[in-house]
Design an enzyme around this catalytic site. Structure first.
Site, PDB file in Angstrom:
ATOM      1  N   HIS A  68      -6.393   4.386  -0.937  1.00 51.37           N
ATOM      2  CA  HIS A  68      -5.988   4.517   0.308  1.00 51.37           C
ATOM      3  C   HIS A  68      -5.275   3.837   0.878  1.00 51.37           C
ATOM      4  O   HIS A  68      -4.273   4.847   1.238  1.00 51.37           O
ATOM      5  CB  HIS A  68      -7.398   4.678   0.834  1.00 51.37           C
ATOM      6  CG  HIS A  68      -7.137   4.956   2.203  1.00 51.37           C
ATOM      7  ND1 HIS A  68      -7.753   5.994   2.913  1.00 51.37           N
ATOM      8  CD2 HIS A  68      -6.665   4.227   3.238  1.00 51.37           C
ATOM      9  CE1 HIS A  68      -7.512   5.994   4.152  1.00 51.37           C
ATOM     10  NE2 HIS A  68      -6.603   5.440   4.813  1.00 51.37           N
ATOM     11  N   GLU A  69      -5.258   2.345   0.509  1.00 51.20           N
ATOM     12  CA  GLU A  69      -4.018   1.622   1.101  1.00 51.20           C
ATOM     13  C   GLU A  69      -3.037   1.750   0.213  1.00 51.20           C
ATOM     14  O   GLU A  69      -1.762   1.319   0.991  1.00 51.20           O
ATOM     15  CB  GLU A  69      -5.182  -0.058   0.858  1.00 51.20           C
ATOM     16  CG  GLU A  69      -6.363   0.159   2.171  1.00 51.20           C
ATOM     17  CD  GLU A  69      -5.940   0.724   3.079  1.00 51.20           C
ATOM     18  OE1 GLU A  69      -4.836   0.307   3.565  1.00 51.20           O
ATOM     19  OE2 GLU A  69      -7.358   1.156   3.954  1.00 51.20           O
TER      20      GLU A  69
ATOM     21  N   HIS B 175      -0.934   4.992   1.796  1.00 55.20           N
ATOM     22  CA  HIS B 175       0.326   4.059   2.787  1.00 55.20           C
ATOM     23  C   HIS B 175       1.345   2.358   2.507  1.00 55.20           C
ATOM     24  O   HIS B 175       2.372   3.752   2.826  1.00 55.20           O
ATOM     25  CB  HIS B 175      -0.492   3.143   4.230  1.00 55.20           C
ATOM     26  CG  HIS B 175      -1.775   4.479   4.501  1.00 55.20           C
ATOM     27  ND1 HIS B 175      -1.764   5.105   5.411  1.00 55.20           N
ATOM     28  CD2 HIS B 175      -3.590   3.720   4.881  1.00 55.20           C
ATOM     29  CE1 HIS B 175      -3.225   5.767   5.655  1.00 55.20           C
ATOM     30  NE2 HIS B 175      -3.551   4.677   5.544  1.00 55.20           N
TER      31      HIS B 175
END
Length: 206
Positions: A21-22, A25
């Site tokens: 997820h990170e 980003h």
């Protein structure tokens, strides 16, 4: 009641979820010209770089949580509003893709008769935690991605008003939503719908 027997599967599934997820980003922002995540050590798949202690505890214990947000500097973007929207969507999209992969691997291993109970439990939690994490992060409350998506879509003044008002109480609102079951009521139907669609698509293949 927490089932400690599932933690051996839930913890690695959670670590995979926050890492992808990170990283999504950070990679998206970096590709759009913002090197901040690279300089702050967040352009990595190492989950230790992304863990938020409270968010991790809530995700493992309650099924909902968050990671430490990746720092983004929109001043590096050529098109700040649309690029910020892309960066905000990248994390949840990565989790939904990882959920899809977990179900795909499940189906392949099942087809060839090599799906052991341990792998089955791990893949089940991988699918569930990633789909929950994706939809939870789309809730439009800071510091979740949904709030960044809202501000990217709103005109500048309304975006500032939203962040200034909701941002003050975001963490308290999130904790209240988790412990009152509101998040569960919102996310579970969406997660079931997504998993139903994934199973339907893969059912055509397998």
């Amino acid at each position: 009641m927490l089932d400690f027997g599932t933690l051996i599967y839930r913890i690695p599934a959670f670590l995979f979820a926050i890492a992808i997820h990170e990283y999504a980003h950070a990679q998206c922002a970096d590709s759009l010209g913002d090197p901040t995540s690279r300089y702050t050590g967040r352009l990595t798949l190492n989950p230790m770089a992304h863990i938020d202690i409270l968010g991790a505890l809530l995700l493992v214990l309650c099924g909902f949580g968050w990671a430490k947000p990746v720092e983004i500097n929109p001043r590096y973007f050529k098109n700040p509003q649309s690029d910020m929207l892309k960066v905000s969507l990248a994390g949840p999209a990565a989790n939904l893709f990882l959920c899809f992969l977990a179900v795909l691997v499940w189906d392949i291993m099942l087809k060839f008769g090599i799906l052991s109970p341990g792998v089955r439990h791990l893949l089940m939690w991988m699918a569930q935690i990633n789909v929950w994490f994706a939809f939870f992060n789309l809730i439009p409350i800071p510091p979740l991605d949904g709030s960044r998506i809202i501000t990217a879509l709103l005109p500048a003044k309304q975006a500032w008003d939203f962040e200034n008002f909701v941002g003050q109480y975001g963490m308290y609102i999130l904790i209240a939503l988790v412990f009152t079951g509101v998040t569960n009521a919102i996310i579970v139907p969406l997660a079931k719908l997504y998993l139903t669609l994934v199973n339907a698509i893969l059912g055509i293949v397998f």
